[in-house]
Design a protein around this motif. Structure first.
Motif, PDB file in Angstrom:
ATOM      1  N   TRP A   1       0.839  -1.231   0.000  1.00  0.00           N
ATOM      2  CA  TRP A   1       0.000   0.000   0.000  1.00  0.00           C
ATOM      3  C   TRP A   1       0.862   1.265   0.000  1.00  0.00           C
ATOM      4  O   TRP A   1       0.351   2.380   0.031  1.00  0.00           O
ATOM      5  CB  TRP A   1      -0.942   0.071   1.216  1.00  0.00           C
ATOM      6  CG  TRP A   1      -1.800  -1.128   1.450  1.00  0.00           C
ATOM      7  CD1 TRP A   1      -2.917  -1.475   0.764  1.00  0.00           C
ATOM      8  CD2 TRP A   1      -1.620  -2.115   2.463  1.00  0.00           C
ATOM      9  NE1 TRP A   1      -3.448  -2.638   1.276  1.00  0.00           N
ATOM     10  CE2 TRP A   1      -2.679  -3.041   2.331  1.00  0.00           C
ATOM     11  CE3 TRP A   1      -0.687  -2.321   3.473  1.00  0.00           C
ATOM     12  CZ2 TRP A   1      -2.811  -4.147   3.159  1.00  0.00           C
ATOM     13  CZ3 TRP A   1      -0.815  -3.416   4.308  1.00  0.00           C
ATOM     14  CH2 TRP A   1      -1.863  -4.318   4.148  1.00  0.00           C
TER      15      TRP A   1
ATOM     16  N   TYR B   1      -3.893   3.314  -7.143  1.00  0.00           N
ATOM     17  CA  TYR B   1      -4.729   3.767  -6.020  1.00  0.00           C
ATOM     18  C   TYR B   1      -3.834   4.636  -5.145  1.00  0.00           C
ATOM     19  O   TYR B   1      -2.607   4.582  -5.262  1.00  0.00           O
ATOM     20  CB  TYR B   1      -5.303   2.570  -5.250  1.00  0.00           C
ATOM     21  CG  TYR B   1      -4.300   1.463  -4.962  1.00  0.00           C
ATOM     22  CD1 TYR B   1      -3.479   1.514  -3.831  1.00  0.00           C
ATOM     23  CD2 TYR B   1      -4.154   0.377  -5.828  1.00  0.00           C
ATOM     24  CE1 TYR B   1      -2.555   0.508  -3.573  1.00  0.00           C
ATOM     25  CE2 TYR B   1      -3.230  -0.619  -5.577  1.00  0.00           C
ATOM     26  CZ  TYR B   1      -2.437  -0.559  -4.447  1.00  0.00           C
ATOM     27  OH  TYR B   1      -1.516  -1.535  -4.194  1.00  0.00           O
TER      28      TYR B   1
ATOM     29  N   HIS C   1      -1.654   5.970  -2.210  1.00  0.00           N
ATOM     30  CA  HIS C   1      -0.749   5.217  -1.339  1.00  0.00           C
ATOM     31  C   HIS C   1      -0.582   5.850   0.020  1.00  0.00           C
ATOM     32  O   HIS C   1      -0.771   7.068   0.181  1.00  0.00           O
ATOM     33  CB  HIS C   1       0.621   5.107  -2.016  1.00  0.00           C
ATOM     34  CG  HIS C   1       0.604   4.195  -3.196  1.00  0.00           C
ATOM     35  ND1 HIS C   1       1.067   4.555  -4.435  1.00  0.00           N
ATOM     36  CD2 HIS C   1       0.153   2.932  -3.346  1.00  0.00           C
ATOM     37  CE1 HIS C   1       0.908   3.561  -5.278  1.00  0.00           C
ATOM     38  NE2 HIS C   1       0.354   2.559  -4.632  1.00  0.00           N
TER      39      HIS C   1
ATOM     40  N   ALA D   1      -7.147   3.704  -0.240  1.00  0.00           N
ATOM     41  CA  ALA D   1      -6.814   2.734  -1.296  1.00  0.00           C
ATOM     42  C   ALA D   1      -8.024   1.894  -1.654  1.00  0.00           C
ATOM     43  O   ALA D   1      -8.287   1.609  -2.824  1.00  0.00           O
ATOM     44  CB  ALA D   1      -5.655   1.848  -0.837  1.00  0.00           C
TER      45      ALA D   1
END
Ligand code: NA7
Length: 857
Positions: free
Chosen positions: A635, A663, A665, A674
């Motif tokens: 992520w 997406y 982070h 996310a």
């Protein structure tokens, strides 16, 4: 005491064979105070150099290297006259060694061993010879060589011939004079290639029957190269040690550069230099990938074929002499002296058996399908039942009378090429599963003898009577040997390495191709770990450190070694920005993955601004099923194209439109940003499927690592909140839970790229502690998994995330979801998506793409 003619019948050790291995074994055992005897079928020492007396027989590793290193004095008193010594000189050397260390007194000659039976009640082997001797010993060692049992001549009519018949591997001691004779030679391996030019010097006519042309480099033999001798003399011990820790047992620089990484000119320069060097190893060592990369190998094959064409005058004969049927090096390269030029002589002829096979040998000659030829002599240079033949030629019975031949029916099973489960105290020197024939045999022999005699010493000291490989350790080693072989082109050749030269022999790669250095390291580690994988038993108890010495797949290990070599700081000690930079730099030169029809970068509206995506379209006609892909990177790291090779792979292999969406982070934006982005992207793609070129209602999700986490969360959200219909989910090493206490977190906390510390760092960046149990962060904690789309869950054995992935697969299954679950042994968190780098995961990847195809059905 003299064991040779004595009545002594019980020994600490019986060694079979008085070649290079047997002689050194006896010498070492005597020095360590073990009572030992050698049993030898021949009437003198020498082993392969005793039997193979055909004209032109020489070693194909330079004699300075192909000689013992255990005694520096021996190296001073023995001087080789040639770079590649002849068989008589090598035999004289071995006789000299036998005399110097007075070994013959412990060898019984003309003693062919026929049976060996393990007696559990006495913990001893009983060895029976053809001349009726029955001896017992604690340790039974087969030092019978890898190329010692002749292959039966499998040619029709062989018994009919009334002229003279010779076998290169059982040549008459008095020699053969072929003057004025019409001679046939069958076989063009090393023995044929070495003997043919010399037979041609005598024979009035020579006809060579070739079934498979071989690659050969010039031997460029002559006196020992002065620079070679100087290198050895400058620091003998350092030189020998370098050989012991080299790939093939010969000190030689090894290039790390793949063939394709250097320009044409440089390739040619290295090939010419290697060829001119005149040895087996230099060309192969000039590039890193000649035995793994088919295209590189093919190109070097051309180089070899052109050399043949340049030497042989008749174009048709030249073409027939060009090896074409197998990749270079996958059969042992031959060294030649005047071999190809021999076919320019008027009295020499080549018969290509692929075109005109032998119909039968007759009373007076050989009939092919095309003509009848008369001969005075036929020479069979048809090779050996290699590596296993001489071992199973003895009826060896282990625990409960089990036969080694039966145990090896589908291929040899050994631990380290040294011992076999079920056969305590039985050892093979340079046995199958060890580097043996892929190395300088003398180096490998010395290593085995040293290892074994140290083991005997250890057992004596510890009071153990027996030692035996466990079944698990042996299975692990066999897997490792095969894994290594399967990274190379070797298994495709019909070679004796594969047992393919002997009709009916199982097709199994026999030696260990990981290298002398790698192998030695494994053997050493086994000892350091109290003989890992060996059960040691004595009257006062037993001890066994059960385990597998090499469980990481060899190509994964290479990646780990390469990364360790970079000596970079752990990502979790860096700032997120530095970590991103480090990852980007590391992946800049990775293998690109397969070509796809189209790659398109675009953006789509996200909840907090646009989101980039990269679309991969197959070259086939659409519309294609869509895979919404979420990249890995905890992520924190990565972007729409950071899993580029894997997305390309899925695109081509599953024939799907793969859309990798970015997406937001962490730590810049933390959970649930996310998730929100991923969901918005999913909906947008679902709504725009057709305009993107996708097939309506054929949408699946996929993701690796943190992307796997998002993919599975998407399935849950789509069901709960009403998203597009998802046909399937491919979850590759997914994060499914925030629990760090699983066994896999402990077992794989360090050493496999994704560490426990790094995972904790990722979680800390991504998600506040109080949010982590939210199923959108830890989807394993969802209340229900009922009605979720069919899944393929893939986990890697050496991944901290293994157990949570496995738990998610089990939970889906319990909820009635159709799940295909692969647990990939020997793989790590990053290896399953490392397309073209970790080929040992190819099967798993294939299964993934098959699953993605199936989702769309
Ligand atoms: P090899 O390398 O096994 O060569 C044997 C040769 O004999 C090879 O060309 C074979 O052709 C040929 N052969 C075997 N059986 C037949 C039959 N039935 N008909 C025709 N031709 C046949 O043995 P070598 O003794 O030359 O060398 C062994 C190793 O010793 C060598 O690699 C070095 O390490 C030293 P095929 O290739 O099977 O078509």
């Amino acid at each position: 005491m003299d064991n040779n003619g004595s009545q002594k019948k019980d020994f600490d050790v019986i060694t079979v064979g008085a070649g290079m291995a047997g002689l050194y074994m006896l010498h070492k055992l005597r020095a360590q105070g073990f009572s030992a005897i050698g049993l030898e079928a021949g009437d003198d020492v020498g082993g392969t150099w005793y039997w193979n007396r055909y004209p032109g027989a020489r070693c194909d590793i330079e004699s300075l290297d192909y000689s013992y290193s255990f005694d520096p004095e021996l190296e001073k008193v023995w001087q080789w006259s040639e770079r590649y010594a002849t068989q008589p000189e090598i035999l004289r050397y071995l006789q000299f060694v036998a005399d110097r260390y007075d070994l013959r007194r412990d060898i019984r000659f003309s003693s062919k061993v026929e049976r060996a039976d393990w007696d559990d009640s006495t913990s001893k082997w009983r060895i029976t010879t053809a001349n009726g001797d029955s001896l017992t010993c604690q340790y039974y060692v087969m030092a019978t060589g890898c190329l010692s049992l002749p292959k039966e001549p499998d040619v029709k009519g062989v018994e009919r011939f009334t002229g003279q018949t010779y076998f290169t591997n059982r040549w008459p001691h008095e020699g053969v004079d072929f003057t004025d004779m019409r001679v046939a030679v069958i076989g063009t391996g090393s023995s044929g290639i070495q003997s043919i030019p010399l037979i041609a010097e005598q024979a009035s006519q020579l006809t060579v029957f070739q079934r498979t042309a071989n690659y050969a480099a010039p031997a460029n033999n002559g006196p020992v190269r002065p620079e070679h001798r100087e290198k050895l003399n400058a620091d003998r011990e350092a030189y020998r040690e370098e050989g012991r820790w080299s790939r093939a047992g010969v000190p030689l620089p090894r290039s790390e550069e793949p063939y394709s990484s250097v320009n044409l000119e440089e390739r040619q320069r290295r090939l010419e230099a290697g060829f001119a060097q005149g040895d087996l190893l230099t060309i192969n060592s000039s590039f890193s990938d000649l035995v793994t990369n088919a295209a590189a190998n093919e190109s070097v094959q051309d180089f070899f074929r052109d050399k043949v064409r340049a030497k042989v005058t008749d174009p048709k004969t030249a073409e027939d002499l060009c090896a074409k049927d197998f990749p270079l090096f996958t059969k042992r390269l031959c060294l030649e002296t005047n071999y190809f030029k021999t076919f320019n002589l008027p009295h020499t002829k080549l018969v290509n058996l692929r075109r005109t096979p032998i119909a039968s040998i007759t009373e007076t000659g050989i009939d092919t399908t095309d003509e009848s030829m008369e001969f005075d002599a036929i020479v069979f240079a048809t090779g050996f039942d290699a590596m296993t033949g001489a071992i199973v030629a003895v009826d060896i019975r282990g625990r409960d009378g089990i036969s080694l031949k039966d145990v090896w029916e589908e291929g040899p099973k050994t631990y380290l090429g040294l011992n076999v489960h079920g056969f305590p105290n039985f050892f093979t020197i340079t046995g199958p599963g060890s580097p043996s024939v892929l190395s300088n045999m003398v180096v490998s022999i010395e290593q085995h003898v040293n290892w074994l005699t140290a083991a005997f010493e250890h057992l004596r000291k510890e009071g153990f009577q027996t030692i035996e490989a466990t079944s698990a350790a042996q299975d692990g080693w066999i897997t490792h040997v095969n894994d290594f072989a399967n990274l190379t082109l070797y298994p495709v050749a019909n070679s004796w390495y594969m047992g393919a030269n002997v009709p009916g022999k199982p097709r199994v790669f026999l030696p260990y191709i990981g290298g002398v250095d790698t192998y030695r390291q494994a053997c050493n580690e086994v000892v350091e770990q109290d003989y890992l994988g060996f059960e040691q038993c004595g009257t006062s108890g037993s001890r066994c450190n059960e385990g597998v010495i090499r469980f990481v797949k060899p190509d994964v290990q290479m990646v780990l070694d390469a990364i360790a070599g970079l000596e970079q700081p752990p990502l979790d000690t860096l700032s997120p920005i530095q970590a991103r930079e480090q990852i980007e730099a590391n992946t800049a030169n990775r293998a690109p993955g397969p070509e796809v029809g189209e790659v398109l970068d675009g953006s789509l509206p996200g909840p907090a601004g646009s989101l980039n995506y990269r679309l991969y379209r197959p070259a086939t006609a659409g519309p294609h099923p869509i895979v919404v892909y979420y990249h890995g990177g905890g992520w924190v790291l990565g972007h729409a194209s950071s899993d580029d090779p894997f997305c390309r792979y899925l695109c081509t292999q599953a024939n799907a439109l793969v859309i990798s969406v970015n997406y937001r982070h962490a730590p810049e934006t933390r959970f649930p940003a996310a998730v929100e982005d991923a969901f918005e992207a999913l909906n947008w793609i679902g709504n725009n499927a057709e305009s993107l070129g996708g097939a309506p209602n054929k949408l699946s999700v996929a993701g690796w690592s943190a992307g796997g986490n998002l993919a599975t969360v998407m399935c849950q959200l789509a069901l709960k909140q009403g998203g597009p219909n998802i046909n399937g989910q491919l979850l590759v090493c997914p994060v499914t839970d925030c629990d760090f206490s699983t066994a896999s977190y402990n077992e794989n906390a360090e050493g496999y790229i994704l560490t426990r510390n790094l995972m904790e760092w990722f979680w800390n960046q991504y998600c506040k502690a109080e949010d982590r149990k939210d199923p959108r962060a830890s989807p394993l904690r969802a209340e229900s998994l009922v009605d979720l789309p069919p899944a393929m869950v893939v986990t890697a054995e050496l991944d901290p995330l293994r157990d949570e992935g496995n738990a998610y697969a089990a939970a889906l299954q319990n909820a009635g979801v159709i799940v295909e679950h692969i647990q990939a042994p020997g793989q790590i968190h990053t290896s399953l998506t490392a397309v073209d780098m970790v080929t040992s995961a190819n099967d798993v990847r294939q299964a993934m793409s098959d699953a993605v195809r199936a989702f769309a059905k």
